[in-house]
Design an enzyme around this catalytic site. Sequence first.
Site, PDB file in Angstrom:
ATOM      1  N   SER A 274       0.827  -1.195   0.000  1.00 28.75           N
ATOM      2  CA  SER A 274       0.000   0.000   0.000  1.00 28.75           C
ATOM      3  C   SER A 274       0.860   1.243   0.000  1.00 28.75           C
ATOM      4  CB  SER A 274      -0.888   0.008   1.244  1.00 28.75           C
ATOM      5  OG  SER A 274      -0.054   0.188   2.376  1.00 28.75           O
ATOM      6  N   LYS A 275       0.229   2.322  -0.429  1.00 31.41           N
ATOM      7  CA  LYS A 275       0.883   3.623  -0.490  1.00 31.41           C
ATOM      8  C   LYS A 275       1.432   4.038   0.861  1.00 31.41           C
ATOM      9  CE  LYS A 275      -1.377   6.172  -4.113  1.00 31.41           C
ATOM     10  NZ  LYS A 275      -2.487   7.001  -4.436  1.00 31.41           N
ATOM     11  N   ARG A 276       0.729   3.612   1.906  1.00 37.85           N
ATOM     12  CA  ARG A 276       1.102   4.065   3.240  1.00 37.85           C
ATOM     13  C   ARG A 276       2.521   3.652   3.621  1.00 37.85           C
ATOM     14  NH1 ARG A 276      -2.661   1.577   6.253  1.00 37.85           N
ATOM     15  NH2 ARG A 276      -4.047   1.453   4.460  1.00 37.85           N
ATOM     16  N   GLY A 278       5.063   3.003   1.457  1.00 36.58           N
ATOM     17  CA  GLY A 278       6.110   3.331   0.478  1.00 36.58           C
ATOM     18  C   GLY A 278       5.478   3.671  -0.855  1.00 36.58           C
TER      19      GLY A 278
END
Length: 507
Positions: A274-276, A278
Amino acid sequence: MRQQNLYGWYYLENSMIKTRFAPSPTGYLHVGGLRTALYSYLFAKKNKGKFLLRIEDTDRERYVADGVANILKTLYWAGIAPDEGVVMGENGEVDENGENGPYTQSERLPIYREHVQKLLEAGHAYYCFCTTERLTQLREEQTAKKLPTGYDGHCLSENSVEAKKRADGGEKCVVRLKMPKSGETVFTDMIRGEVRFKNGLVDDQVLIKSDGYPTYHFAVVVDDHLMGITHIIRGDEWISSVPKHLQMYKYFDWQAPQMAHLPLLLNPDKSKLSKRQGDVAVEDYIQKGYLPEALVNFVAFLGWNPGTEQEMYSLKELIKDFDLSKVGKAGAVFNIDKLNWFNKQYIKKLSNKELVEVSRPWFDKTGLLKGKDSVDLLEKAVELERERITVLAELPEAIKFIFELPNYTADLLVWKKSTKEEVKNILPELVEFFVKLKSGDWKKEKLATKIGEWITKKGFAVGSVLWPMRAAISGQENSPGPFEIAEVLGKEETCLRLQLAIKKLSN
Ligand code: GLU
């Protein structure tokens, strides 16, 4: 002609293998998308087949204007150019190539209309006039009763002639797939093996939305068939859609392509990538200065493994060795340290000239490339830092001190076992020694020998000379060694920087 093997049906040489990548233009290419595209490309190329790019833009709410151009740019950057479909034209523009177009779904609406008509006429699909309110209420009731959510078949009992009249008259409606309520759908996934779904748990999927656009599920089936796709390779998240798709293939009496669903990409803590935690957009990695060869090599190993010790693979070698049967079922961890390792390996393979060339966008941003002289100097300067950097974006900052001496204070010149007084005495002598050196001696190895001899003759401690020398010519606490820097700077600049240091010490 087709034959059956362990995986089910496969195609013989006379029908060419064709894979596709079918992204939605939502603005950027996810690293998982890059892997899907890469595997599809590799599988096609290995089997002397074709790789097609189709744009799935039927979800108008998620549409982003430059989405297609971005995806194309990124795929070409990685070296994955489609043979058919949406391609990049000679001037970098979005173009099309092939006889099965258009390859952008929003331009294929009449094709979907024609095909849904066939399903409606055969009674395999039906109009549904249920309002959003009714559907929301239904879902709430099902959730409250802890039942699986899904359409209850309310409009199935509508008289089809009547329903058609209402739809033709402009009444708001959708078209749904009539899914059998009993039995099982079984298929053999090239990675997962046999997969079974109970038909009764599969929803009557909407095929055409009330805005007249097809849903992904309908368009994907029609397009994969009409475009001659023989193998679908895509992310695991689509596997639950397969029974709906296979049911449509059955209704149309079409042969379904082979399918391979790739394992999930995971964060190091095994949660879904997920974006969270990286970056997930390929563009982010491009901007940071990862080389395409490194990212492609790294992404190829997210799920696949040749089963040998070899880790470094060019795209050509991947085409030769890639094997879908060696793709694992378990989630693949996206390990940034591994990507960094690959990037360092590929940086090592570049000559200084090539390294400057590929780093040009980052140098341009910092204005370090002014004239031809600075390009020459740049090639020498990158030699100093090429082993120390991980990504290209670090390079301008790392070698900036060659072009502009950083501002530093006199304290930096004093080695921990020395004193300011001692440095004050040594540096002028060192300059004098340098002035007398022949220019032929201005090479790092020779400098090391000559300075070594001079230090011994003078009886100085090595650190008392080399620390202030390095500090004076780099202006930094940490830097490459003094001889390497001196060679790149040349005798004149080295002496100028030492003189500046002497001035700083006397202030
Ligand atoms: N348009 C789908 C996506 O955005 C494609 C899924 C598939 O490959 O069937 O990923």
